[in-house]
Structure formats: C-alpha cells, structure tokens
Design a protein around this motif. Structure first.
Motif, PDB file in Angstrom:
ATOM      1  N   LEU A   8       0.845  -1.193   0.000  1.00 46.38           N
ATOM      2  CA  LEU A   8       0.000   0.000   0.000  1.00 46.38           C
ATOM      3  C   LEU A   8       0.882   1.246   0.000  1.00 46.38           C
ATOM      4  CD1 LEU A   8      -2.670   1.449   0.148  1.00 46.38           C
ATOM      5  CD2 LEU A   8      -2.721   1.051   2.604  1.00 46.38           C
ATOM      6  N   GLY A  11       5.128   5.108  -3.246  1.00 47.86           N
ATOM      7  CA  GLY A  11       6.202   6.096  -3.152  1.00 47.86           C
ATOM      8  C   GLY A  11       7.542   5.386  -3.229  1.00 47.86           C
ATOM      9  N   GLY A  14       7.416   1.889  -1.103  1.00 48.41           N
ATOM     10  CA  GLY A  14       6.486   0.914  -1.677  1.00 48.41           C
ATOM     11  C   GLY A  14       6.977   0.405  -3.028  1.00 48.41           C
ATOM     12  N   GLN A  48      10.662  13.289  -4.799  1.00 49.39           N
ATOM     13  CA  GLN A  48      10.441  14.493  -3.992  1.00 49.39           C
ATOM     14  C   GLN A  48      11.699  15.353  -3.765  1.00 49.39           C
ATOM     15  OE1 GLN A  48       8.189  13.454  -0.408  1.00 49.39           O
ATOM     16  NE2 GLN A  48       7.199  11.803  -1.520  1.00 49.39           N
ATOM     17  N   PRO A  49      12.891  14.762  -3.585  1.00 48.08           N
ATOM     18  CA  PRO A  49      14.071  15.613  -3.374  1.00 48.08           C
ATOM     19  C   PRO A  49      14.295  16.617  -4.510  1.00 48.08           C
ATOM     20  CG  PRO A  49      14.569  13.372  -2.719  1.00 48.08           C
ATOM     21  CD  PRO A  49      13.209  13.336  -3.379  1.00 48.08           C
ATOM     22  N   ALA A  81      -5.764   3.470  -6.772  1.00 53.09           N
ATOM     23  CA  ALA A  81      -6.977   3.602  -5.956  1.00 53.09           C
ATOM     24  C   ALA A  81      -6.613   4.238  -4.624  1.00 53.09           C
ATOM     25  CB  ALA A  81      -7.594   2.225  -5.724  1.00 53.09           C
ATOM     26  N   GLU A 165      19.815  22.624   3.474  1.00 54.08           N
ATOM     27  CA  GLU A 165      20.195  22.734   2.061  1.00 54.08           C
ATOM     28  C   GLU A 165      19.563  23.989   1.452  1.00 54.08           C
ATOM     29  OE1 GLU A 165      18.744  18.598   1.099  1.00 54.08           O
ATOM     30  OE2 GLU A 165      20.699  18.577   0.093  1.00 54.08           O
ATOM     31  N   VAL A 255      -5.551   7.235   5.931  1.00 60.03           N
ATOM     32  CA  VAL A 255      -5.982   5.832   6.057  1.00 60.03           C
ATOM     33  C   VAL A 255      -5.417   5.171   7.317  1.00 60.03           C
ATOM     34  CG1 VAL A 255      -4.126   4.982   4.538  1.00 60.03           C
ATOM     35  CG2 VAL A 255      -6.203   3.632   4.820  1.00 60.03           C
ATOM     36  N   LYS A 296      13.094  10.495   8.551  1.00 60.26           N
ATOM     37  CA  LYS A 296      12.100  10.182   7.535  1.00 60.26           C
ATOM     38  C   LYS A 296      12.728  10.605   6.218  1.00 60.26           C
ATOM     39  CE  LYS A 296       7.999  10.320  10.422  1.00 60.26           C
ATOM     40  NZ  LYS A 296       8.001   8.853  10.586  1.00 60.26           N
ATOM     41  N   GLY A 298      14.058   9.215   2.006  1.00 64.76           N
ATOM     42  CA  GLY A 298      13.977   8.227   0.943  1.00 64.76           C
ATOM     43  C   GLY A 298      15.018   7.141   1.134  1.00 64.76           C
ATOM     44  N   ALA A 301      13.802   4.543   3.517  1.00 63.40           N
ATOM     45  CA  ALA A 301      12.857   3.647   2.838  1.00 63.40           C
ATOM     46  C   ALA A 301      13.606   2.694   1.900  1.00 63.40           C
ATOM     47  CB  ALA A 301      11.842   4.475   2.057  1.00 63.40           C
TER      48      ALA A 301
END
Ligand code: FAD
Length: 379
Positions: A8, A11, A14, A48-49, A81, A165, A255, A296, A298, A301
């Motif tokens: 789910l 990004g 995921g 996103q960076p 979705a 930065e 969610v 938090k 990338g 992740a």
C-alpha cells in the motif's frame, strides 16, 4: 491458491519493496503461487528531493516525475486507488475501487506535511514540499528583489536536512544574483540547537555564521498573521517576514488514522529490526509511515525495502526471517550551489557530516538521475 502480497503506497519505499519482491519471487509468480498487488493513489511517481532544485529554477518539475507503471515491474498488479481502511483482523485493504485481501501487507503510505495544523500558515506560507508549492516558490525566489526570508519548521518532518540545504543554496543563489546584501535570511528551529542531530548542528552553525544567516532556536511555530506578516512561536516569540518558507509538522496518512493503526501522530509503531507492525505478524511498515525515531528519508525507505522484501520471501518459503534492519540511513546535503557533504548513520552511529566538496555535490546530482534505477530495484 496464490499467496497475496499487497503493498500500500507507491512512493519510494512501496515501489522499491514491490520491485525487489517481483524479482526475488519471480519463479513463484510464474507458477501462480504468489501474486503481488500495489495499491497507490497516484498515476505518477514523484522524486520528492527534486523539488528543492525546482524551487531555485535549477530543474524542470517534469524531470522528477514518471508514470508509476513505467517504474513498476510488469508482473506487479498495479491498482490506482485510494485506500480507505485497513482491516487487520480480516486481512483486507478497502479502497474506492474494491477490497484486496492479503497474506502479507506492506504499508508505505508516507508522511503528510500538515500546513493546516498552524493557523494562518496555508495562506501566508510558501513551501518546497509539494509540486505546486515548489513552482509557486520558484516564482517568488527568482523575482525576489530583497527583504526578509524566514524559514519555519514543525516536527517531525521528512528529510531533516532539506531546510539546511535550502538556506545554504539560497545564500549562494542571491549572492550570484548580486543582491545578497539586500536579503536577510533567518532560520528558525523548534529545538534547543539548530538541528536535531548534534554533529549536524555543530557543522551547520558555523556555516550559517560564515554566511550571515541569523538563527533562532526553540522556535515552535504556533500561528501566522498573514496580514501583518508575522510568525508567532508557542512561547510568544515573533518574527516578521517578507517571504515565509515553511516545512510544517508531518503526520501519517489519513488511512492510517482511519484504520486505528498508528500512534497519536498517525505513525505506526514497528519492531525496529524486523519492521513488522507491533502485535501483527502479517503487516510490515516501511519508510516515513513508521514511528521509528530515525530520519524520515527516501534513503531510509530504500534500505528498509531490501530487508522487508527478503524477510517476506523467507516467510513465504516457510523460513524464519533472518534479515534485521540496522537503522542505516545515508543522506547527501547540498552546502550551497557547488559543494555538498553527506551523513551516514545507523542505530548505533550518529550522523557526522564529512568535509564538504564539489565532488560530493556532483554525486548528489548523479544520484538524482540514478534514482529511477534505484526505484526499479536495479541499484
Ligand atoms: C523537498 C524534499 C527533499 C527531500 N530530500 C531528500 C533527500 O535528499 N534524501 C532522502 O533520502 N530523502 C529526501 N526526502 C524525503 C523522501 O522523499 C521521503 O522520505 C520518501 O519519499 C519517503 O518514502 P515513502 O515511501 O515512505 O513515502 P512517499 O514516497 O511519500 O510515498 C507514499 C505513497 O503513499 C501513497 N498513499 C498515501 N496514502 C494513500 C492511500 N490512502 N491510498 C493509496 N495510496 C496512498 C502516496 O500517494 C505515495 O505514493 C525529501 C523530501 C522532500 C519533500
């Protein structure tokens, strides 16, 4: 019957975990023993960076956007979705396009910048944490003729080094433009120091002093008066501004709140080594969605995705998972427009910026280009 793995969130985390699983389980998928479904609410995947560079007009936004399908392994069932609820007892994800049962679920729903948590901020603040924000900020920065730029932050927020930065780049940007003497740069930070990591703070403070950037610590933003252009802190401090750049406190995805899975901020408590949700053997959590006290980012992740994918593969093959995430995070930091540094950390080693150089700046730019291979699980 095929085992269902549902991911789910499409990004960074995921997408990487899904692509690793698709490769690692290719034989099982071919035989029909395993099916991987990724549910995400956007057709497009954003790096996103890149918005940091968009805000200074250094790159086009399109450069950082690709179709999610294009970076998702063909064997993955990609469903665009909105997930509305996760029922962990029934092992089902409800979405606006139907329900999806899982044997294993990986949650990678990220962290949401919540401008609405600070009254006046949505009207008065600019940002580089959203595509629209970065484009609006680009217009204001590139047309800025002089005045006071104020940056404000709430906790937690993704990419803890992005504000650093931004300011080191802003200093050089206005210097090159020949108007640095007309621009006052003021950095506010909610904690006692200028950064949450002690070594980063020790490195950053003299960088600001050298560049005549004023800093104010223990400034927790409380509200903004858009008419008077004043930012107020929780303990009554005030700072005026001509341009307010904001990184508001982040919270978990809706969610997660609606499913009752997170803490009071909507982040999900996990075992820090296995990344399994506490008290749930079938849910893994990845990236910004966890309640772990680490960056938090990338990069977080990215590393986590490798451990989670291997552990799910082992579980599906009846083995005990043996891959334990050590908290590894690696982040480049732009120290202006032509130099950079980086930090490397794990659960036992705090970050410590290395001497900055032009080469590291170019490595950061090279990684920005290579991201798409990383997302595909190729690097
Ligand atoms: C300006 C900026 C600069 C940054 N710089 C760096 C950097 O230099 N280095 C670094 O490591 N990190 C950096 N980051 C942070 C990095 O981008 C994030 O930490 C990373 O994207 C987190 O990955 P994630 O998979 O956890 O979440 P995300 O990438 O945010 O993905 C979450 C996904 O979940 C989806 N989703 C959420 N809710 C639902 C739902 N209900 N139904 C379906 N889908 C849903 C979202 O649409 C999204 O696709 C930066 C971020 C910003 C904004």
């Amino acid at each position: 019957m095929a085992k269902n793995i549902v991911i789910l969130g499409g990004g960074t985390g995921g997408t990487m975990v899904a692509n690793h699983l698709a490769k690692g389980l290719k034989h099982d998928i071919k035989k029909g023993d395993v099916k991987i479904t990724m549910i995400t609410n956007a057709e497009e995947h954003i790096y996103q960076p890149g918005w940091l560079f968009v805000a200074f007009g250094l790159q086009h936004p399109e450069h950082y956007i690709k179709k999610q399908r294009a970076i998702t392994h063909p064997s993955i069932n990609l469903v665009i979705a909105e997930a509305t609820k996760i029922d962990k007892d029934k092992k089902v994800v409800h979405t606006n396009k139907g329900d999806f049962s899982y044997d294993y679920l990986v949650i990678g729903t990220g962290a949401v910048p919540r401008f609405d948590l600070i009254p006046g901020l949505p009207e008065a603040g600019d940002d580089f944490y959203s595509p629209e924000g970065a484009l609006k900020l680009r217009e204001k920065i590139t047309n800025f003729k002089g005045g006071k730029i104020l940056i404000t932050m709430g906790m937690p927020h993704k990419c803890p080094v992005a504000p650093i930065e931004f300011y080191l780049m802003a200093h050089e940007f206005f210097e090159k433009k020949g108007i640095r003497d007309k621009v006052e740069l003021v950095y506010t930070y909610p904690l006692e120091t200028v950064h949450s990591a002690a070594n980063v703070a020790a490195w950053y403070k003299p960088q600001m002093e050298k560049r005549n950037i004023r800093y104010v610590t223990e400034f927790v933003p409380a509200k903004v008066d858009p008419q008077k252009k004043i930012l107020y802190s929780k303990d009554g401090k005030e700072e005026s501004f001509d341009l307010l750049v904001s990184i508001p406190p982040h919270r978990g995805a809706k969610v997660i709140f609606d499913s009752g899975l997170g803490n009071e901020m909507g982040f999900i408590p996990v075992n820090q080594y296995t990344l399994k949700a506490i008290n749930d053997n079938y849910i893994y959590v990845i990236g910004d969605a966890t309640a772990l006290q680490i960056s938090k980012a990338g990069s977080t992740a990215h590393y986590e995705s490798e451990y989670v994918a291997k552990n799910i593969e082992q579980e599906l093959h009846g083995q005990t998972p043996t891959n334990f995430y050590d908290g590894k995070v690696f982040c480049f930091i732009e120290a202006g427009l032509e130099e950079g540094t980086y930090i490397n950390m794990d659960y036992n080693h705090p970050p410590n910026p290395v001497p900055q150089s032009a080469m590291i700046h170019w490595f950061k730019h090279a990684f920005n280009e290579m991201y798409w291979m990383t997302a595909r699980g190729l690097l």
